[in-house]
Write an enzyme that holds these catalytic residues in place. Structure first.
Site, mmCIF file in Angstrom:
data_model
loop_
_atom_site.group_PDB
_atom_site.id
_atom_site.type_symbol
_atom_site.label_atom_id
_atom_site.label_comp_id
_atom_site.label_asym_id
_atom_site.label_seq_id
_atom_site.Cartn_x
_atom_site.Cartn_y
_atom_site.Cartn_z
ATOM 1 N N TYR A 90 33.418 34.242 36.478
ATOM 2 C CA TYR A 90 33.279 32.950 37.161
ATOM 3 C C TYR A 90 33.688 33.109 38.624
ATOM 4 C CZ TYR A 90 32.608 27.891 36.996
ATOM 5 O OH TYR A 90 32.123 26.615 37.175
ATOM 6 N N SER A 133 32.047 34.512 42.615
ATOM 7 C CA SER A 133 31.094 33.988 43.588
ATOM 8 C C SER A 133 29.775 33.603 42.909
ATOM 9 C CB SER A 133 30.864 35.041 44.683
ATOM 10 O OG SER A 133 29.842 34.626 45.549
ATOM 11 N N ASP A 179 30.551 45.090 40.425
ATOM 12 C CA ASP A 179 29.709 46.198 39.969
ATOM 13 C C ASP A 179 30.518 47.380 39.445
ATOM 14 O OD1 ASP A 179 27.054 45.105 40.637
ATOM 15 O OD2 ASP A 179 27.918 45.034 42.646
ATOM 16 N N VAL A 186 33.289 47.480 37.783
ATOM 17 C CA VAL A 186 33.949 47.333 36.472
ATOM 18 C C VAL A 186 32.939 47.061 35.344
ATOM 19 C CG1 VAL A 186 36.009 46.399 37.617
ATOM 20 C CG2 VAL A 186 34.446 44.829 36.486
ATOM 21 N N HIS A 238 22.523 42.310 40.399
ATOM 22 C CA HIS A 238 22.366 43.504 41.240
ATOM 23 C C HIS A 238 22.135 44.678 40.293
ATOM 24 C CE1 HIS A 238 22.737 46.546 44.203
ATOM 25 N NE2 HIS A 238 24.006 46.841 44.011
ATOM 26 N N GLY A 262 27.319 33.174 46.429
ATOM 27 C CA GLY A 262 27.385 32.130 45.419
ATOM 28 C C GLY A 262 27.568 30.727 45.988
ATOM 29 N N GLU A 281 33.309 41.508 74.293
ATOM 30 C CA GLU A 281 31.950 41.989 74.575
ATOM 31 C C GLU A 281 31.312 42.696 73.387
ATOM 32 O OE1 GLU A 281 30.223 41.070 77.056
ATOM 33 O OE2 GLU A 281 31.949 40.047 77.951
HETATM 34 P P1 NDP Z 1 33.295 38.232 42.214
HETATM 35 O O1 NDP Z 1 34.198 39.322 42.648
HETATM 36 O O2 NDP Z 1 33.184 37.019 43.065
HETATM 37 O O3 NDP Z 1 33.693 37.723 40.739
HETATM 38 C C1 NDP Z 1 34.011 38.631 39.786
HETATM 39 C C2 NDP Z 1 34.330 37.942 38.469
HETATM 40 O O4 NDP Z 1 34.585 38.996 37.548
HETATM 41 C C3 NDP Z 1 35.558 37.064 38.497
HETATM 42 O O5 NDP Z 1 35.373 35.978 37.627
HETATM 43 C C4 NDP Z 1 36.642 37.995 37.973
HETATM 44 O O6 NDP Z 1 37.652 37.325 37.253
HETATM 45 C C5 NDP Z 1 35.885 38.835 36.984
HETATM 46 N N1 NDP Z 1 36.509 40.156 36.825
HETATM 47 C C6 NDP Z 1 36.820 41.043 37.794
HETATM 48 N N2 NDP Z 1 37.361 42.151 37.277
HETATM 49 C C7 NDP Z 1 37.404 41.956 35.934
HETATM 50 C C8 NDP Z 1 37.870 42.731 34.854
HETATM 51 N N3 NDP Z 1 38.374 43.947 35.049
HETATM 52 N N4 NDP Z 1 37.765 42.204 33.604
HETATM 53 C C9 NDP Z 1 37.244 40.978 33.400
HETATM 54 N N5 NDP Z 1 36.786 40.180 34.398
HETATM 55 C C10 NDP Z 1 36.867 40.674 35.654
HETATM 56 O O7 NDP Z 1 31.851 38.906 41.975
HETATM 57 P P2 NDP Z 1 30.445 38.501 42.630
HETATM 58 O O8 NDP Z 1 30.035 37.169 42.106
HETATM 59 O O9 NDP Z 1 30.473 38.744 44.090
HETATM 60 O O10 NDP Z 1 29.486 39.644 42.018
HETATM 61 C C11 NDP Z 1 28.972 39.558 40.724
HETATM 62 C C12 NDP Z 1 27.632 40.272 40.711
HETATM 63 O O11 NDP Z 1 26.730 39.570 41.550
HETATM 64 C C13 NDP Z 1 27.670 41.697 41.216
HETATM 65 O O12 NDP Z 1 26.745 42.445 40.462
HETATM 66 C C14 NDP Z 1 27.183 41.569 42.645
HETATM 67 O O13 NDP Z 1 26.576 42.744 43.146
HETATM 68 C C15 NDP Z 1 26.150 40.476 42.473
HETATM 69 N N6 NDP Z 1 25.797 39.745 43.686
HETATM 70 C C16 NDP Z 1 26.780 39.200 44.468
HETATM 71 C C17 NDP Z 1 26.453 38.495 45.590
HETATM 72 C C18 NDP Z 1 27.505 37.830 46.416
HETATM 73 O O14 NDP Z 1 27.157 37.316 47.470
HETATM 74 N N7 NDP Z 1 28.766 37.785 46.034
HETATM 75 C C19 NDP Z 1 25.043 38.329 46.013
HETATM 76 C C20 NDP Z 1 24.087 38.853 45.072
HETATM 77 C C21 NDP Z 1 24.483 39.568 43.982
HETATM 78 P P3 NDP Z 1 39.194 37.286 37.755
HETATM 79 O O15 NDP Z 1 39.296 36.079 38.613
HETATM 80 O O16 NDP Z 1 39.961 37.191 36.492
HETATM 81 O O17 NDP Z 1 39.448 38.574 38.508
#
Ligand code: NDP
Ligand code: MG
Length: 337
Positions: free
Chosen positions: A28, A30, A86, A88, A111, A137, A230
């Site tokens: 949950y 971005s 990506d 993890v 992705h 997001g 600059e």
């Molecule tokens: P975020 O870092 O915003 O969110 C990651 C989520 O994963 C959080 O809910 C986090 O929970 C959870 N998480 C992280 N580590 C673990 C773990 N070890 N075990 C369980 N849950 C975990 O990720 P994004 O939304 O940025 O990226 C998600 C995907 O979307 C990726 O594949 C990215 O490449 C893709 N993407 C992202 C874009 C962007 O602009 N951000 C654009 C287009 C694609 P917790 O709060 O508990 O850590």
């Protein structure tokens, strides 16, 4: 001539294909918070898989979701979208997702890195589907709420069914993507162009260009504050003009002196040697050399990555910038610690 890409819009997508399906959004962050809410607002059934104990868990709760452990969310779902970082994804896939997938399920992502480089290999009978918003997001959410949508990319794995593709278009409609337009691509193209863009231009290229120019002025005896304005600060004005009207609009908006300097000096900075290196970086991406390096780095606990991050945060340009940004209230200055 290169063919223009095929673009799908609202009328090409049938949301009702998803009406009896359950979509699991894993993570949950971005993308997760935006896609989960947009899908729900589109009338679809969404379950959120999010570990407890983090602000994202509380956020999901406050948005009216009842977050489940990842394996539970996967068990309930027909479409499983992995929206975790990506680096993890592969481990969580092996430990918490794979064994709960059933034939006919669809494994989704925003992705293609892990699917394309085979860190995640869906089991037989499970197609892989990518629906990737071309924006962060918060924009995917805010544009949807306004009645618009961020354009998306769509791709399916080799051998995936026509039905999977149609479900992908329906999913894109559910998050608002078909309001903006959905471009068909492949896992390879999405993954390779994404890595290339961030390495050569967006992150790597631009950061090094700014640092080198800043250093050149400071070494020549100019004040670091002047060099900061600059070479870094003013970049925003230029990028905003690119964004609105491409190279031509930027050149139309700046002075003729700046435009003449652009045409005559730019090619000396980005020269044949630079272009040669760009092709080499592209080959490292295509052959999987970069992916292997990054995967191994993470397996080792990312020591080199963390050391580089520490070093870069202490550069002179960063110290000067932190001070100067405090003088500009409108900037909404941010600091990472
Ligand atoms: P975020 O870092 O915003 O969110 C990651 C989520 O994963 C959080 O809910 C986090 O929970 C959870 N998480 C992280 N580590 C673990 C773990 N070890 N075990 C369980 N849950 C975990 O990720 P994004 O939304 O940025 O990226 C998600 C995907 O979307 C990726 O594949 C990215 O490449 C893709 N993407 C992202 C874009 C962007 O602009 N951000 C654009 C287009 C694609 P917790 O709060 O508990 O850590
Ligand atoms: Mg990208």
């Amino acid at each position: 001539m290169t063919m223009p890409a095929k673009i799908y819009y609202d009328s090409d997508a049938d949301l009702s294909l998803l009406k009896d399906k359950t979509i699991a959004i894993l993570g949950y962050g971005s993308q997760g918070h935006a896609q989960a809410q947009n899908l729900r607002d589109s009338g679809l059934r969404v379950v959120v898989g999010q570990r407890p104990g983090s602000p994202n868990y509380d956020l999901a709760k406050s948005h009216g979701f009842d977050p489940l452990p990842i394996p539970e969310a996967v068990k309930q779902a027909d479409l499983v979208n992995i929206l975790l970082p990506d680096e993890v994804q592969a481990e969580i896939y092996r430990q918490q997702i794979r064994d709960h997938l059933r034939p006919g399920n669809i494994l989704m992502c925003s992705h293609g890195f892990n699917i394309h480089f085979q860190q995640i290999q869906p089991p037989p009978g499970v197609d892989a589907l990518l629906v990737a918003p071309k924006g962060p997001g918060h924009l995917v959410r805010s544009e949807f709420v306004k009645g618009g949508g961020v354009p998306c990319l769509i791709a399916v794995s080799d051998g995936a069914s026509e039905e999977t593709f149609r479900l992908g278009l329906a999913y894109a409609k559910g998050i608002g993507g078909t309001r903006g337009g959905v471009i068909q691509t492949t896992f390879a193209e999405e993954t390779e162009t994404d890595l290339f863009g961030e390495q050569v231009v967006l992150c790597g290229g631009v950061s090094e260009l700014v640092k080198a120019a800043f250093d050149t002025l400071v070494e020549a005896g100019y004040q670091p504050e002047m060099a900061y304005f600059e070479c870094l600060h003013e970049l925003k004005l230029i990028v905003d003009l690119f964004y609105q009207g491409g190279l031509s609009y930027m050149r139309y908006s700046v002075s003729n002196t700046a435009e003449y300097g652009d045409y005559t000096r730019g090619p000396r900075i980005i020269n044949d040697q630079t272009r040669q290196e760009m092709r080499k970086i592209l080959r490292e991406i295509q052959t999987g050399q970069f992916a292997r390096e990054w995967i191994l780095e993470n397996r080792a606990g990312a020591p080199a990555f963390l050391a580089m991050r520490r070093r870069e945060r202490n550069l002179l340009i960063e110290q000067v910038g932190r001070r100067l940004r405090k003088l500009m209230a409108w900037i909404d200055a941010k600091e990472v610690t």
